[in-house]
Design an enzyme around this catalytic site. Structure first.
Site, PDB file in Angstrom:
ATOM      1  N   ASP A 222       0.853  -1.202   0.000  1.00  0.00           N
ATOM      2  CA  ASP A 222       0.000   0.000   0.000  1.00  0.00           C
ATOM      3  C   ASP A 222       0.885   1.247   0.000  1.00  0.00           C
ATOM      4  O   ASP A 222       0.664   2.168   0.766  1.00  0.00           O
ATOM      5  CB  ASP A 222      -0.919  -0.021   1.231  1.00  0.00           C
ATOM      6  CG  ASP A 222      -2.043   1.006   1.116  1.00  0.00           C
ATOM      7  OD1 ASP A 222      -2.268   1.512   0.001  1.00  0.00           O
ATOM      8  OD2 ASP A 222      -2.673   1.296   2.147  1.00  0.00           O
ATOM      9  N   LYS A 225       2.573   3.163  -5.932  1.00  0.00           N
ATOM     10  CA  LYS A 225       1.954   2.130  -6.781  1.00  0.00           C
ATOM     11  C   LYS A 225       2.925   1.603  -7.837  1.00  0.00           C
ATOM     12  O   LYS A 225       2.859   0.439  -8.208  1.00  0.00           O
ATOM     13  CB  LYS A 225       0.675   2.669  -7.455  1.00  0.00           C
ATOM     14  CG  LYS A 225      -0.309   3.334  -6.484  1.00  0.00           C
ATOM     15  CD  LYS A 225      -0.632   2.514  -5.257  1.00  0.00           C
ATOM     16  CE  LYS A 225      -1.089   3.374  -4.094  1.00  0.00           C
ATOM     17  NZ  LYS A 225      -1.092   2.691  -2.800  1.00  0.00           N
ATOM     18  N   ASP A 250      -3.507  -2.985  -2.287  1.00  0.00           N
ATOM     19  CA  ASP A 250      -4.598  -2.000  -2.340  1.00  0.00           C
ATOM     20  C   ASP A 250      -4.401  -1.070  -3.550  1.00  0.00           C
ATOM     21  O   ASP A 250      -3.308  -0.999  -4.120  1.00  0.00           O
ATOM     22  CB  ASP A 250      -4.594  -1.176  -1.028  1.00  0.00           C
ATOM     23  CG  ASP A 250      -5.826  -0.273  -0.915  1.00  0.00           C
ATOM     24  OD1 ASP A 250      -6.837  -0.540  -1.598  1.00  0.00           O
ATOM     25  OD2 ASP A 250      -5.787   0.706  -0.131  1.00  0.00           O
ATOM     26  N   ASN A 251      -5.469  -0.369  -3.921  1.00  0.00           N
ATOM     27  CA  ASN A 251      -5.409   0.693  -4.952  1.00  0.00           C
ATOM     28  C   ASN A 251      -4.922   0.200  -6.308  1.00  0.00           C
ATOM     29  O   ASN A 251      -4.257   0.941  -7.033  1.00  0.00           O
ATOM     30  CB  ASN A 251      -4.479   1.841  -4.502  1.00  0.00           C
ATOM     31  CG  ASN A 251      -4.905   2.496  -3.212  1.00  0.00           C
ATOM     32  OD1 ASN A 251      -4.135   2.575  -2.272  1.00  0.00           O
ATOM     33  ND2 ASN A 251      -6.138   2.965  -3.143  1.00  0.00           N
ATOM     34  N   GLU A 282     -11.320   4.549  -0.725  1.00  0.00           N
ATOM     35  CA  GLU A 282     -11.645   4.765   0.677  1.00  0.00           C
ATOM     36  C   GLU A 282     -12.574   5.963   0.934  1.00  0.00           C
ATOM     37  O   GLU A 282     -12.467   6.986   0.307  1.00  0.00           O
ATOM     38  CB  GLU A 282     -10.358   4.940   1.514  1.00  0.00           C
ATOM     39  CG  GLU A 282      -9.316   5.894   0.951  1.00  0.00           C
ATOM     40  CD  GLU A 282      -8.287   5.205   0.060  1.00  0.00           C
ATOM     41  OE1 GLU A 282      -8.602   4.157  -0.520  1.00  0.00           O
ATOM     42  OE2 GLU A 282      -7.166   5.736  -0.059  1.00  0.00           O
TER      43      GLU A 282
HETATM   44  C1  LIG Z   1      -1.572   4.997   0.920  1.00  0.00           C
HETATM   45  S1  LIG Z   1      -0.478   5.388   2.232  1.00  0.00           S
HETATM   46  C2  LIG Z   1      -0.546   3.933   3.226  1.00  0.00           C
HETATM   47  C3  LIG Z   1      -1.833   3.794   3.971  1.00  0.00           C
HETATM   48  C4  LIG Z   1      -1.807   2.759   5.074  1.00  0.00           C
HETATM   49  N1  LIG Z   1      -1.366   1.477   4.580  1.00  0.00           N
HETATM   50  C5  LIG Z   1      -3.171   2.611   5.681  1.00  0.00           C
HETATM   51  O1  LIG Z   1      -4.041   2.009   5.038  1.00  0.00           O
HETATM   52  O2  LIG Z   1      -3.393   3.101   6.774  1.00  0.00           O
HETATM   53  C6  LIG Z   1       1.090   5.255   1.449  1.00  0.00           C
HETATM   54  C7  LIG Z   1       2.276   5.432   2.382  1.00  0.00           C
HETATM   55  O3  LIG Z   1       3.402   4.840   1.736  1.00  0.00           O
HETATM   56  C8  LIG Z   1       4.557   5.604   1.977  1.00  0.00           C
HETATM   57  N2  LIG Z   1       5.504   5.302   0.894  1.00  0.00           N
HETATM   58  C9  LIG Z   1       5.577   5.826  -0.339  1.00  0.00           C
HETATM   59  N3  LIG Z   1       6.529   5.217  -1.072  1.00  0.00           N
HETATM   60  C10 LIG Z   1       7.052   4.268  -0.280  1.00  0.00           C
HETATM   61  C11 LIG Z   1       8.051   3.275  -0.454  1.00  0.00           C
HETATM   62  N4  LIG Z   1       8.696   3.133  -1.617  1.00  0.00           N
HETATM   63  N5  LIG Z   1       8.326   2.444   0.575  1.00  0.00           N
HETATM   64  C12 LIG Z   1       7.671   2.582   1.768  1.00  0.00           C
HETATM   65  N6  LIG Z   1       6.707   3.503   1.995  1.00  0.00           N
HETATM   66  C13 LIG Z   1       6.397   4.321   0.984  1.00  0.00           C
HETATM   67  C14 LIG Z   1       4.058   7.031   2.004  1.00  0.00           C
HETATM   68  O4  LIG Z   1       4.946   7.878   2.709  1.00  0.00           O
HETATM   69  C15 LIG Z   1       2.690   6.876   2.662  1.00  0.00           C
HETATM   70  O5  LIG Z   1       2.784   7.101   4.048  1.00  0.00           O
END
Ligand SMILES: C[S@@+](CC[C@H](N)C(=O)[O-])C[C@H]1O[C@@H](n2cnc3c(N)ncnc32)[C@H](O)[C@@H]1O
Length: 299
Positions: A222, A225, A250-251, A282
């Site tokens: 998540d 993407k 997800d997504n 969501e």
């Molecule tokens: C859609 S949110 C996650 C939502 C969470 N899983 C929830 O449902 O409560 C995406 C998160 O992924 C983090 N993120 C983005 N790229 C990433 C990566 N390559 N590795 C780890 N985290 C990452 C972002 O900082 C963000 O906090």
């Protein structure tokens, strides 16, 4: 709940666009179309708030996330909503009660500011996948404010542990505060990093957190993407999965992970068996989304 400041912003945007249209009757067609677009959107946001039962994707907090600072750069909305959520949970959720923390976050995300959590509806798909798998070691990519981790910790076996990787240290700190408040901090570990950082986070998972060949039962994707497929490939290359390990993503439709979906189609019955769950993005019921649940067949 009506957000009158949101209604005022919508009305102001609409009024300013109409005023400019009045002042520039000979403006180029593209500019006039853009101004009409702003005027209509602003009016729609204002009216939406005034109905008393606003449609979430027409709320300023939703539009701001997509029109303003991109979550792809900072992964925070830029208006302090993540910190506001943490404060709201501390104030309104009962201590040591993950169910109540989840309830309060869902309420905040519907009534105050749109948040990019998996949310309550798609969250049930995640819950069921964990209940079916009974995993002992779980890995999440993309912690954000810790909502999905709360859900996973609530349904995973009592001796299980979730490791959650988060790119943004500020998000990781917010998640930790919320988990401590809900008293799940000893069952979930957040690691600041990402799997594409040249091996450093992969190494930490092995050396500091005991990741071993065939020892990973469940993965929740998540995060970015475009990183779903390369990061899954890294996990497979590390040989952490075993036949029967499950990956939930997800997504897959919105914002979309087309390469990941195509890969799962191509590998169907070979290295993976996938179920596609139709759902909605969501906290609203207008925009469709897809959650993929894939069983690993080869190890
Ligand atoms: C859609 S949110 C996650 C939502 C969470 N899983 C929830 O449902 O409560 C995406 C998160 O992924 C983090 N993120 C983005 N790229 C990433 C990566 N390559 N590795 C780890 N985290 C990452 C972002 O900082 C963000 O906090």
């Amino acid at each position: 709940m009506r957000d009158l400041s949101s209604a005022a912003i919508g009305a102001a945007v609409s009024g300013a666009a109409l005023a400019m249209l009045g002042r520039k009757p000979n403006a180029p067609r593209a500019m006039r179309s853009a101004l009409w677009g702003c005027a209509s959107l602003g009016a729609a946001v204002a009216l939406n708030e005034l109905t008393g039962k606003p449609v979430p994707f027409l709320r300023w907090s939703f539009l701001r996330l997509f029109l303003g600072r991109s979550p792809r750069t900072g992964w925070q909305a830029g208006d302090g909503r993540e910190e506001a959520l943490a404060v709201h949970v501390m104030r309104h959720a009962r201590q040591a009660d993950p169910d109540d923390a989840i309830r309060v976050i869902d309420d905040f995300s519907r009534q105050h500011s749109f948040m990019i959590n998996i949310g309550d509806n798609k969250g049930q798909i995640l819950d069921r996948a964990i209940q079916r798998t009974q995993p002992r070691r779980l890995l999440e990519l993309g912690t954000y404010c810790g909502y999905s981790a709360l859900r996973m910790a609530r349904v995973m076996p009592s001796d299980a542990h979730l490791y959650s990787i988060e790119f943004n240290p500020a998000n990781a700190a917010i998640a930790r505060r919320i988990w401590d408040h809900a008293n799940i901090g000893d069952r979930v570990t957040v690691i600041v990093g990402h799997l594409g950082d040249g091996g450093s986070t992969l190494h930490r998972l092995r050396a500091e957190h005991g990741f071993t060949d065939g020892g990973l039962d469940f993965v929740f994707l998540d995060h970015d993407k475009s990183a779903y497929l390369p990061d899954l490939q890294r996990i497979v290359d590390e040989r952490w999965l075993h036949p029967g390990s499950v990956v939930v993503a997800d997504n897959v439709r919105v914002p979309g992970a087309p390469e990941y979906r195509a890969y799962m189609h191509q590998e169907e019955g070979k290295s993976w068996h996938t179920r596609e769950h139709r759902a909605h993005l969501e906290y609203q019921s207008m925009i469709r989304d897809l959650v993929l649940e894939s069983d690993y067949l080869q190890g």
